[in-house]
Design a protein around this motif. Structure first.
Motif, PDB file in Angstrom:
ATOM      1  N   ARG A 360       0.823  -1.205   0.000  1.00 17.96           N
ATOM      2  CA  ARG A 360       0.000   0.000   0.000  1.00 17.96           C
ATOM      3  C   ARG A 360       0.862   1.261   0.000  1.00 17.96           C
ATOM      4  O   ARG A 360       2.060   1.211   0.280  1.00 17.96           O
ATOM      5  CB  ARG A 360      -0.941  -0.001   1.198  1.00 17.96           C
ATOM      6  N   THR A 361       0.227   2.377  -0.318  1.00 13.80           N
ATOM      7  CA  THR A 361       0.939   3.658  -0.355  1.00 13.80           C
ATOM      8  C   THR A 361       0.703   4.427   0.940  1.00 13.80           C
ATOM      9  O   THR A 361      -0.444   4.567   1.377  1.00 13.80           O
ATOM     10  CB  THR A 361       0.439   4.495  -1.548  1.00 13.80           C
ATOM     11  N   ALA A 362       1.784   4.906   1.528  1.00 17.86           N
ATOM     12  CA  ALA A 362       1.681   5.757   2.717  1.00 17.86           C
ATOM     13  C   ALA A 362       2.018   7.177   2.299  1.00 17.86           C
ATOM     14  O   ALA A 362       3.000   7.412   1.588  1.00 17.86           O
ATOM     15  CB  ALA A 362       2.650   5.282   3.783  1.00 17.86           C
ATOM     16  N   LEU A 363       1.188   8.126   2.740  1.00 13.71           N
ATOM     17  CA  LEU A 363       1.434   9.527   2.407  1.00 13.71           C
ATOM     18  C   LEU A 363       1.365  10.357   3.693  1.00 13.71           C
ATOM     19  O   LEU A 363       0.413  10.236   4.460  1.00 13.71           O
ATOM     20  CB  LEU A 363       0.404   9.999   1.385  1.00 13.71           C
ATOM     21  N   THR A 364       2.407  11.137   3.916  1.00 17.77           N
ATOM     22  CA  THR A 364       2.534  11.921   5.146  1.00 17.77           C
ATOM     23  C   THR A 364       2.529  13.407   4.817  1.00 17.77           C
ATOM     24  O   THR A 364       3.271  13.851   3.937  1.00 17.77           O
ATOM     25  CB  THR A 364       3.879  11.586   5.833  1.00 17.77           C
ATOM     26  N   VAL A 365       1.706  14.159   5.543  1.00 15.90           N
ATOM     27  CA  VAL A 365       1.698  15.629   5.407  1.00 15.90           C
ATOM     28  C   VAL A 365       2.124  16.217   6.751  1.00 15.90           C
ATOM     29  O   VAL A 365       1.579  15.843   7.794  1.00 15.90           O
ATOM     30  CB  VAL A 365       0.290  16.150   5.047  1.00 15.90           C
ATOM     31  N   MET A 366       3.097  17.117   6.717  1.00 17.59           N
ATOM     32  CA  MET A 366       3.593  17.738   7.947  1.00 17.59           C
ATOM     33  C   MET A 366       2.870  19.060   8.183  1.00 17.59           C
ATOM     34  O   MET A 366       2.813  19.914   7.285  1.00 17.59           O
ATOM     35  CB  MET A 366       5.099  17.963   7.792  1.00 17.59           C
ATOM     36  N   LEU A 367       2.331  19.227   9.376  1.00 15.81           N
ATOM     37  CA  LEU A 367       1.730  20.508   9.774  1.00 15.81           C
ATOM     38  C   LEU A 367       2.789  21.275  10.551  1.00 15.81           C
ATOM     39  O   LEU A 367       3.382  20.727  11.488  1.00 15.81           O
ATOM     40  CB  LEU A 367       0.500  20.275  10.664  1.00 15.81           C
ATOM     41  N   ALA A 415       2.714  15.136  12.009  1.00 18.84           N
ATOM     42  CA  ALA A 415       2.804  14.489  10.696  1.00 18.84           C
ATOM     43  C   ALA A 415       1.617  13.552  10.563  1.00 18.84           C
ATOM     44  O   ALA A 415       1.514  12.571  11.304  1.00 18.84           O
ATOM     45  CB  ALA A 415       4.107  13.701  10.582  1.00 18.84           C
ATOM     46  N   VAL A 416       0.720  13.870   9.641  1.00 22.10           N
ATOM     47  CA  VAL A 416      -0.462  13.031   9.428  1.00 22.10           C
ATOM     48  C   VAL A 416      -0.164  12.031   8.315  1.00 22.10           C
ATOM     49  O   VAL A 416       0.172  12.429   7.196  1.00 22.10           O
ATOM     50  CB  VAL A 416      -1.684  13.890   9.047  1.00 22.10           C
ATOM     51  N   THR A 417      -0.279  10.748   8.623  1.00 24.94           N
ATOM     52  CA  THR A 417      -0.005   9.708   7.631  1.00 24.94           C
ATOM     53  C   THR A 417      -1.258   8.894   7.362  1.00 24.94           C
ATOM     54  O   THR A 417      -1.926   8.458   8.301  1.00 24.94           O
ATOM     55  CB  THR A 417       1.082   8.738   8.139  1.00 24.94           C
ATOM     56  N   ALA A 418      -1.562   8.698   6.080  1.00 22.20           N
ATOM     57  CA  ALA A 418      -2.683   7.823   5.712  1.00 22.20           C
ATOM     58  C   ALA A 418      -2.192   6.790   4.705  1.00 22.20           C
ATOM     59  O   ALA A 418      -1.285   7.064   3.922  1.00 22.20           O
ATOM     60  CB  ALA A 418      -3.816   8.643   5.121  1.00 22.20           C
ATOM     61  N   LEU A 419      -2.815   5.622   4.757  1.00 30.32           N
ATOM     62  CA  LEU A 419      -2.484   4.557   3.810  1.00 30.32           C
ATOM     63  C   LEU A 419      -3.612   4.422   2.800  1.00 30.32           C
ATOM     64  O   LEU A 419      -4.787   4.597   3.157  1.00 30.32           O
ATOM     65  CB  LEU A 419      -2.353   3.222   4.552  1.00 30.32           C
ATOM     66  N   GLY A 420      -3.268   4.118   1.569  1.00 31.72           N
ATOM     67  CA  GLY A 420      -4.296   3.898   0.545  1.00 31.72           C
ATOM     68  C   GLY A 420      -3.787   2.896  -0.471  1.00 31.72           C
ATOM     69  O   GLY A 420      -2.605   2.554  -0.489  1.00 31.72           O
ATOM     70  N   ASP A 421      -4.717   2.465  -1.344  1.00 31.02           N
ATOM     71  CA  ASP A 421      -4.299   1.520  -2.379  1.00 31.02           C
ATOM     72  C   ASP A 421      -3.638   2.237  -3.547  1.00 31.02           C
ATOM     73  O   ASP A 421      -3.142   1.604  -4.470  1.00 31.02           O
ATOM     74  CB  ASP A 421      -5.513   0.709  -2.872  1.00 31.02           C
ATOM     75  N   SER A 422      -3.672   3.567  -3.520  1.00 38.15           N
ATOM     76  CA  SER A 422      -3.012   4.351  -4.563  1.00 38.15           C
ATOM     77  C   SER A 422      -2.588   5.672  -3.929  1.00 38.15           C
ATOM     78  O   SER A 422      -3.023   5.999  -2.814  1.00 38.15           O
ATOM     79  CB  SER A 422      -4.003   4.646  -5.695  1.00 38.15           C
ATOM     80  N   ILE A 423      -1.789   6.436  -4.648  1.00 45.42           N
ATOM     81  CA  ILE A 423      -1.393   7.752  -4.139  1.00 45.42           C
ATOM     82  C   ILE A 423      -2.644   8.620  -3.994  1.00 45.42           C
ATOM     83  O   ILE A 423      -2.814   9.343  -3.006  1.00 45.42           O
ATOM     84  CB  ILE A 423      -0.363   8.421  -5.074  1.00 45.42           C
ATOM     85  N   THR A 424      -3.548   8.511  -4.970  1.00 43.86           N
ATOM     86  CA  THR A 424      -4.772   9.325  -4.937  1.00 43.86           C
ATOM     87  C   THR A 424      -5.555   9.066  -3.659  1.00 43.86           C
ATOM     88  O   THR A 424      -5.990   9.990  -2.975  1.00 43.86           O
ATOM     89  CB  THR A 424      -5.662   8.982  -6.162  1.00 43.86           C
ATOM     90  N   GLU A 425      -5.707   7.776  -3.327  1.00 39.80           N
ATOM     91  CA  GLU A 425      -6.504   7.433  -2.141  1.00 39.80           C
ATOM     92  C   GLU A 425      -5.784   7.879  -0.857  1.00 39.80           C
ATOM     93  O   GLU A 425      -6.404   8.438   0.051  1.00 39.80           O
ATOM     94  CB  GLU A 425      -6.751   5.926  -2.124  1.00 39.80           C
ATOM     95  N   ALA A 426      -4.491   7.640  -0.796  1.00 41.82           N
ATOM     96  CA  ALA A 426      -3.739   8.016   0.410  1.00 41.82           C
ATOM     97  C   ALA A 426      -3.754   9.540   0.581  1.00 41.82           C
ATOM     98  O   ALA A 426      -3.892  10.052   1.692  1.00 41.82           O
ATOM     99  CB  ALA A 426      -2.305   7.493   0.317  1.00 41.82           C
ATOM    100  N   ARG A 427      -3.636  10.266  -0.527  1.00 41.74           N
ATOM    101  CA  ARG A 427      -3.667  11.737  -0.490  1.00 41.74           C
ATOM    102  C   ARG A 427      -5.022  12.243   0.023  1.00 41.74           C
ATOM    103  O   ARG A 427      -5.081  13.095   0.902  1.00 41.74           O
ATOM    104  CB  ARG A 427      -3.502  12.278  -1.924  1.00 41.74           C
ATOM    105  N   ALA A 428      -6.080  11.649  -0.519  1.00 38.72           N
ATOM    106  CA  ALA A 428      -7.427  12.097  -0.123  1.00 38.72           C
ATOM    107  C   ALA A 428      -7.621  11.881   1.377  1.00 38.72           C
ATOM    108  O   ALA A 428      -8.089  12.772   2.085  1.00 38.72           O
ATOM    109  CB  ALA A 428      -8.476  11.343  -0.928  1.00 38.72           C
ATOM    110  N   LYS A 429      -7.241  10.710   1.859  1.00 37.13           N
ATOM    111  CA  LYS A 429      -7.441  10.394   3.283  1.00 37.13           C
ATOM    112  C   LYS A 429      -6.579  11.279   4.162  1.00 37.13           C
ATOM    113  O   LYS A 429      -7.017  11.748   5.214  1.00 37.13           O
ATOM    114  CB  LYS A 429      -7.038   8.940   3.545  1.00 37.13           C
TER     115      LYS A 429
END
Ligand code: AMP
Ligand code: GLY
Length: 458
Positions: A360-367, A415-429
């Protein structure tokens, strides 16, 4: 056959023989683990380790987030004597060193040289191994000796300044100047004109970054796309942990000042199996062979900062620790008991443990705090953490105020991290949750992963 393995819980026991217990059923495991550091990286490490069987994780000094997954201990990472006493009093079996400074300052040598601490496993290189990060000139010489692909360079100090200027004149713009020593992540300058480069070379040697820039490495500029590849090695065997891409600039579209890192994505679409095979063959294997040949016993993480130049990997830098914020993405993709992996690493048996990572794809956004990466505000009350869903929020710079509320305490905050089946899904979450967290002056990038999406159709 049943096996009762008590980890250090009881430090007087012999090191576990992983080969002997392979495939046997473990019925009782007690693991007291100490993580050193206080950022998002350490929260992510502690979060992952705390999920392991029988694990009790202590974090020194930790932050408001690490207190949710373990026990914070009020000891600074540079206080080796305080760490020694805590480890012995609390039967710590494994120490995981988060940041580079204690490694460069010789915490591993301190443990190895102490009769009582010797029995405690510690993840990280000794002082000499830590020079791969602690001295850019050392790292470049190491790469040259071991045939590891990297940018052409010249090491300069006051004695060969004229040679340095001549080397600059032989290069094409832009020009890369690097302080030899640790400079809090600020020691690299990339300059557009020869005149600026010559000027800054003089400034750096004159003390722009203090002692750290008394020696400067001048490098050829490499153009390509950067990625971070993480190796865990016991000195002989290794495991490639999930790779990641970091977003260093403060603004969307990679605009503005450099920061410690504003987000991360793992896996990285352009790190194909073919590319990673080249990384192993041309970089990881020669690096480990070089360390062995030079008598450096290395048990720990090697973070390869790489440039992908037309499909070929070049080393931009070695770090002797995990990356931040990459760890906040990477830890969510490692499957199984991470402590098993680290115990086996310390015991020289990395080849004996099963390692797997999630596809799966993990995407992290730092606040981050208002003003960061320049002077920033602290002590702002945070709200919205209770509203988060389907993500993990790693604390990077937080503390509690007198009323027990969580407040901001650093430039990088959460740092908010979400997992998704694609970058699009992980980004949205991830972004659905990012907007729920509020504090005065809050800032984040809105384009984490967008560049990868545009080039990879994911
Ligand atoms: P470092 O602290 O070595 O990671 O350098 C900071 C940043 O400068 C890197 O992440 C790259 O973006 C950039 N950089 C460093 N060395 C080079 C190089 N030789 N060519 C192009 N960019 C570089
Ligand atoms: N994210 C880059 C670093 O940890 O050095």
């Amino acid at each position: 056959m049943e096996n009762i393995i008590m980890y250090p819980g009881d430090t007087s026991k012999e090191a576990v023989d992983w080969k002997a217990i392979q495939g046997q059923h473990l019925t009782a495991v007690v693991r007291n683990i100490l993580v050193l550091g206080s950022g998002g990286r350490e929260h992510a490490l502690a979060w992952k380790l705390a999920q392991g069987e029988g694990a009790h994780v202590f974090i020194a000094p930790g932050n408001a987030g690490t207190a949710e997954v373990g026990t914070n201990v009020n000891i600074k990472v540079g206080d080796f004597e305080g760490i020694r006493k805590f480890c012995l009093d609390n039967e710590i079996g494994l120490v995981v060193v988060g940041p580079e400074q204690p490694l460069v300052d010789g915490i591993v040598d301190y443990f190895k040289g102490d009769a009582q601490l010797q029995k405690i496993r510690i993840i990280g290189p000794d002082r000499q191994g830590a020079q791969l990060e602690g001295s850019k000139a050392y790292a470049k010489e190491f790469m040259a000796r071991n045939g590891i692909p990297t940018a052409r360079c010249l090491t300069v100090n006051q004695t060969n300044l004229a040679q340095g200027e001549a080397f600059l004149r032989s290069l094409k713009a832009p020009y890369v100047l690097k302080a030899d020593g640790l400079a809090a992540g600020k020691g690299v300058l990339i300059l557009d004109t020869l005149e600026e480069a010559v000027n800054e070379l003089g400034n750096m040697l004159g003390g722009k970054f203090g002692e750290a820039s008394a020696t400067v490495v001048i490098e050829e500029f490499l153009s390509g796309i950067e990625c971070s590849v993480f190796v865990l090695t016991d000195g002989e065997h290794y495991v490639l942990l999930p790779e990641a891409k970091d977003y260093k600039r403060i603004g969307d579209g990679d605009k503005g000042l450099n920061t410690g890192g504003m987000g991360a994505v793992s896996p990285v679409p352009f790190c194909t199996p073919e590319f990673l095979q080249k990384v192993e063959d041309r970089i990881v294997k020669p690096t480990l062979k070089g360390l062995q040949a030079e008598g450096i016993e290395y048990k720990g993480f090697i973070f390869l900062g790489l440039m992908n130049c037309g499909g070929d990997p070049y080393v931009i830098e070695y770090n002797v620790r995990m990356g931040d914020p990459e760890t906040e993405a990477v830890m969510t993709r490692i499957e199984g008991d991470f402590a098993d992996l680290l115990y086996a690493c310390a015991d020289g048996c990395l080849d004996k443990v099963h390692y797997a990572q999630s596809p799966r794809t993990a995407l992290t956004v730092m606040l981050v705090s208002g003003g960061y990466p320049e002077a920033y505000q602290k002590g702002k009350v945070m709200t919205g953490m209770g509203l988060l869903k389907d993500c993990v929020a790693f604390h990077a710079g937080t503390a509690f105020n007198a009323e027990g509320q969580t407040i901001t305490a650093g430039g990088r905050v959460i740092a908010v991290t979400a997992l998704g089946d694609s970058i699009t899904e992980a980004r949205a979450k991830a972004y659905e949750n990012v907007v729920k967290i509020q504090f005065e002056g809050e800032n984040h990038r809105n384009d984490i992963g967008l560049d990868l999406l545009l080039t990879s159709n994911s």
